[in-house]
Structures are given as structure tokens and as C-alpha cells.
Design an enzyme around this catalytic site. Sequence first.
Site: not given
Length: 433
Positions: A304, A237, A286, A357
Amino acid sequence: MSKKAHSVKVPTQYRATAKILKTALQQKKSIKALISEEKHARVGSLQAVLKRYSDNRVAVEKAIEESGLLKDNPGLEPCLAKVLVTELIFGRKQLNGESRPVQTVRSYQEKLQAAVGESEFQGKARIPRYVRINTNLFSLAEALEYLAGEEWRRKELPADASYDDFLAAVKALEEDEFMRDIHVEGVLVFHSKQGSYWTRHELVRSKKFILQNKATCLAAELLAPPVGATVLDMCAAPGMKTMHLCNVMQNKGVIYAVEQSAERYSALCDITEQAGCEIVSPIMGDVLRFLPERFPGVEYILVDPSCTGSGMQSRITVADEPKDDRRLYQLAGLQIKILSHAMSAFPNVKRIAYCTCSLYKEENEQVVERCLQFNPSFKLLSCKKALRNKWNNVGDKAFAKIGKNCLYSLPDSDLTDGIFLALFEKRPEGDGS
Ligand SMILES: C[S@@+](CC[C@H](N)C(=O)[O-])C[C@H]1O[C@@H](n2cnc3c(N)ncnc32)[C@H](O)[C@@H]1O
């Protein structure tokens, strides 16, 4: 100044913005959280001013200091001064109304401008507006035809253009021009000033165009699952990369998209449905707790995970954020667990992309190093080679055999959000090297 002018109120917009800034600085609260609590009708423009302040914070402080604005006017509230200077020098270049603080700041315009002009500090890099075509709903040809019809001018580079040629061309984009990205099929690059134009655009609302920073598109581009593949997106998400994976696979195959947060899972379901993703199977929970059999035949995995987000350019920071070692340690622990699970639990996996990121090595090269130690049946592939060597920033070469194969995309040099990416391939049986 006349008596009447003194009684003129500071516009609500400036007052509300200054109040948020003051609370953020005094109580060390995040701007994002404070904005979400705000009842003010024009939250969008309030956020835009705070972002502008965040991007130019050092220059704003310098201009206030060197112009003597606060020293000469001790009655001027410092956070209001910061907001007004941001608007006057880095924003709309004009201020509304005739209130006393507005008049005072206006009267310092030349001095403020001179202080900024002399400064070598130019604020954060100007990141272009990246628009990705969602090929589930709109083809590249349709997008180019639409843009030509709207009189956007397409800037083209010769086929043998280098990455540096590309970056120079992006920096020189005119406001009515666009280019195709050199690495990611379907990413279009516009001038940074077109940011809000596209935010409000109908093609964005209908999900034919996706506003996605180019750096975050490199994950699906490099993982490159073929049409018809079976993919596991372990931390999915809100689904930006899931949608892109779906485009790369031409909406054929299977993508298991797992998300543990209920709220974010709901966003994932909505976005992928609106974007016409027919092969995405969203799953809430999870990812470490599911039996691998829940995702049969997985060949490609995207990892990610949650990270500090230290590379995100959209973050609004109003003070220096010290590195939080405890949080980093906790995040790195989870990142290692998830990537290691991807490497060990799925017998048919061929390739894994790991991205964050974050610009911290603790979440990047160190995670890669630990996971390769635990899982020697995987090797790193060179991200730079996968981009036909048209790339400059790689990982820290102090991590032998690791750094040079990883990739960083950096705001100042690559004109993107800051991200880290590593690409792993399963070694063939019996390959012990
Ligand atoms: C960086 S975000 C992912 C962004 C997403 N890939 C995209 O491109 O839109 C990380 C997400 O992973 C989720 N997450 C973290 N740990 C997880 C776990 N163990 N299982 C499933 N989801 C997890 C978080 O809730 C968060 O939504």
C-alpha cells in the site's frame, strides 16, 4: 442599515476561515498545511467549513455568480463571501452576528438558494460514515448489543440482496439507522450526518471502533490471510490496514509492519498497541533495504505504497488540481519497485494485495502490467469474483487480462473513498500459462 450595525465585526471564525482560503488560492498552498499552522482555537470547525466548501465548490461559485452577490457588492471580500455562502447554503443554514458582510449575504439567501436549486450539480457524493469493529477488543455481538441499547435501528437486507440493492439501502439510510456492510465483516454503515458523532465517541477513543472508510478495508478482506499466517505489510503507517489484518487473523500469527518515516512509524506503534494488536511487529526503515531474511516465512504481503491520493474524499481542495505528470512518474517508479520486490524477494509468498487511493492508471493498471511483465510467476485473481460478483467497478479493460481482474471503488457509485486494488497469486511450479 444603522451606523452601529456597520461597526459590528465579522466573527473571528469566518475571518480566519476566509484568510486560509485566500492564502490557499493565492499562494497555491495546501489547506492541510495552512490549517496545521493555524493558532485559532476552533480549528476543527474551521476545517469543517473548508471541507464543505471543497465538496460544493462548483455550486458555491455558481450561486455567487448567478445571484449577483459580488457584482452588486464590490466591497465584499470574495473569499469571505465564499465562506459565508458555504455556511448559509450548505452548512448550518444560518450565519452568526450582524456584521455588514453577514447581513449582505443573508439578504441574498433566496437568490443563492434558487441558483443552487436550479443547478444540476449536487456537490460530491455523500459518503456514509463507516465504523469498523476492532475485534481485538470488541466482538460483533457486543457492538450490535451496544447499538441496540443506544436505540440505533438496524436495517437488514435479505441474504440474496444484490450489490445494487445494498447501495440503494445505504442511500436511503435514516439518521438513526445503521447497516452491516455487504462485503467486509465488522464494518457498520451509518448516515453521513453521523460523521462527527462518531469522531467524538468513547468507543472510537478506546479503539473498540475504528473509523475506516469501507474501501480501504477491502485490501485486508481480499488478501484474507488465514489465522496463524505470516504477513508482511510493506508500507504500514499509520496502521489502519495493519489493524484490520490483525482482526482478519484473529490476532494469531505474525505481521511484520514496515514504515520508513520516523514520525509515521511512531504513530503506527501507538495505534497498533492501543488497538490490542498482539501479533504486529513494527519495524522502522525502507522496506527495500532490508534483507528478505529479516521477515522469515512471509506468505502474504500487503503493498500500500505512497501515492497521489487522488481518490481520497477527505482531501480538501479549493481549486482544480492539474495532474502533475512528473510526480506521477516518480511515484509510479517507486510503486513498481516495491511491488516487484514483494513478488521477487520472498520465496514462500502465496498472495499479494496491491492497493492505492489513487484513480490514475499510471499508479494502478500500469503498475500491475509492468510488475507482471517482470514477474511472470504471478497471476492476477479477479477481485470481483472474490467479492462473490457483488461488485460493479473494475479496472480499464483496455489493459487486456488485467483491467477486468482489478477493482475500483468509486465515490459516486460505491459511496466510498476512491481506491484501486489488485490481487496476485503465485503460480504453482511449472505453470507457465
Ligand atoms: C499510503 S500510506 C500507507 C497507509 C497504511 N497502509 C494504512 O492503511 O494506514 C504509505 C506509507 O508507506 C510509507 N512508505 C513509502 N515507501 C516506503 C518504503 N520504501 N519502505 C517503508 N515504508 C514506505 C510511507 O511513509 C507511508 O507512510
